[in-house]
Design a protein around this motif. Structure first.
Motif, PDB file in Angstrom:
ATOM      1  N   HIS A 152     -60.560  26.685 -24.440  1.00 33.41           N
ATOM      2  CA  HIS A 152     -61.307  26.903 -25.506  1.00 33.41           C
ATOM      3  C   HIS A 152     -62.603  26.160 -25.499  1.00 33.41           C
ATOM      4  O   HIS A 152     -62.603  24.767 -25.430  1.00 33.41           O
ATOM      5  CB  HIS A 152     -60.591  26.585 -26.720  1.00 33.41           C
ATOM      6  N   HIS A 161     -63.982  31.244 -24.492  1.00 38.06           N
ATOM      7  CA  HIS A 161     -63.154  30.566 -23.698  1.00 38.06           C
ATOM      8  C   HIS A 161     -63.870  30.490 -22.329  1.00 38.06           C
ATOM      9  O   HIS A 161     -64.673  31.387 -22.008  1.00 38.06           O
ATOM     10  CB  HIS A 161     -61.793  31.377 -23.536  1.00 38.06           C
ATOM     11  N   GLU A 208     -54.611  28.099 -23.855  1.00 34.43           N
ATOM     12  CA  GLU A 208     -55.688  28.865 -24.027  1.00 34.43           C
ATOM     13  C   GLU A 208     -55.566  30.211 -23.172  1.00 34.43           C
ATOM     14  O   GLU A 208     -55.538  29.999 -21.962  1.00 34.43           O
ATOM     15  CB  GLU A 208     -57.138  28.266 -24.168  1.00 34.43           C
ATOM     16  N   ARG A 254     -60.839  22.719 -24.482  1.00 33.03           N
ATOM     17  CA  ARG A 254     -59.625  22.075 -24.969  1.00 33.03           C
ATOM     18  C   ARG A 254     -58.275  23.040 -24.904  1.00 33.03           C
ATOM     19  O   ARG A 254     -58.512  24.231 -24.918  1.00 33.03           O
ATOM     20  CB  ARG A 254     -59.701  21.718 -26.484  1.00 33.03           C
ATOM     21  N   HIS A 300     -66.413  32.698 -30.525  1.00 32.39           N
ATOM     22  CA  HIS A 300     -64.856  31.954 -30.237  1.00 32.39           C
ATOM     23  C   HIS A 300     -65.058  32.419 -28.601  1.00 32.39           C
ATOM     24  O   HIS A 300     -64.742  33.457 -28.257  1.00 32.39           O
ATOM     25  CB  HIS A 300     -63.651  32.806 -30.928  1.00 32.39           C
TER      26      HIS A 300
HETATM   27 ZN   LIG Z   1     -59.746  29.424 -28.249  1.00 27.21          ZN
END
Ligand SMILES: [Zn+2]
Length: 237
Positions: free
Chosen positions: A189, A178, A48, A127, A176
């Motif tokens: 993420h 991070h 990520e 993750r 979304h």
């Molecule tokens: Zn992501």
């Protein structure tokens, strides 16, 4: 030339990840010509990315953080030039409450907005997907190929975007987000977190620029028929 702080730039689509088009189709160096802040993933869904002040960090599936070089490639990424506006502070909220607070601060569900949340967080769960090798399995299979990481208490920065639901498929709908720790030793993420105390800053966009991988034969010949939106929903849950 003045930097365009009103546009959100995206390379690739979320939809192209669904059938497994994970090969990188744009270099990080090219991506950084469209912004200094953002999120993404590397070729093969390798970890990520979190992009902050023009520096690109990768959290890999072992949980390690490193700085990414300009010649590495992304299949999918979002960037913009930072011009965040302070939007108050958030404290003592779980992830659902945090998202509700963010939505309230956004004032609308119909805009593309960048989010930066800097402070102290607890019960952070992230993750990162393991680097895939071709032939690639589709996105739905990736949940089983991700590693999760947790921190009880950590200071750091949340960077990401809110995108309207109606553009799902082109983009990742909703939030979304991070995470990158201040120590650069944890991130990924975001799956869950509680905000202990953090400063919120937002940047609303008037424009969305979608850049497609026109040199990728795999993309040009892919059939995007079928239930891509349903597959995205499955992969996100
Ligand atoms: Zn992501």
């Amino acid at each position: 030339m003045a930097k365009d702080t009103h546009s959100l730039y995206q390379h690739g689509t979320l939809a192209l990840l669904v059938p497994g088009l994970y090969d990188g189709t744009q270099t990080v160096g090219e991506l950084l010509q469209h912004g200094d802040t953002g999120i993404g993933t590397l070729s093969g869904l390798d970890g990520e990315l979190i992009i902050d002040q023009g520096r690109v960090y990768q959290v890999n599936s072992a949980g390690a953080v490193r700085q990414v070089s300009a010649d590495e490639k992304v299949p999918f990424a979002n960037v913009h030039y930072a011009d965040f506006q302070a939007a108050g502070s958030i404290s003592g909220t779980d992830y659902a409450e945090t998202q509700a607070a963010l939505l309230q601060a956004l004032g609308s569900r119909n805009l593309f907005v960048a989010i930066r949340l800097q402070g102290t967080f607890t019960a952070v769960r992230t993750r990162a997907i393991t680097k895939q090798q071709p032939p690639y399995a589709g996105l739905a299979a990736m949940a089983a190929r991700q590693h999760e990481f947790t921190r009880d208490t950590v200071s750091g920065t949340v960077i990401g975007y809110y995108s309207p639901q109606v553009y799902a498929g082109a983009v990742s709908p909703g939030f979304h987000l991070h995470f990158l720790s201040a120590e650069h030793d944890f991130g990924g993420h975001i799956l869950d977190l509680t905000v202990q105390n953090a400063q919120l800053a937002l940047q609303k966009f008037t424009d969305f620029q979608l850049h497609l991988p026109t040199e990728s034969t795999a993309f040009l010949t892919q059939d995007f028929g079928g239930d891509i939106l349903g597959d995205i929903q499955k992969a996100e849950n």
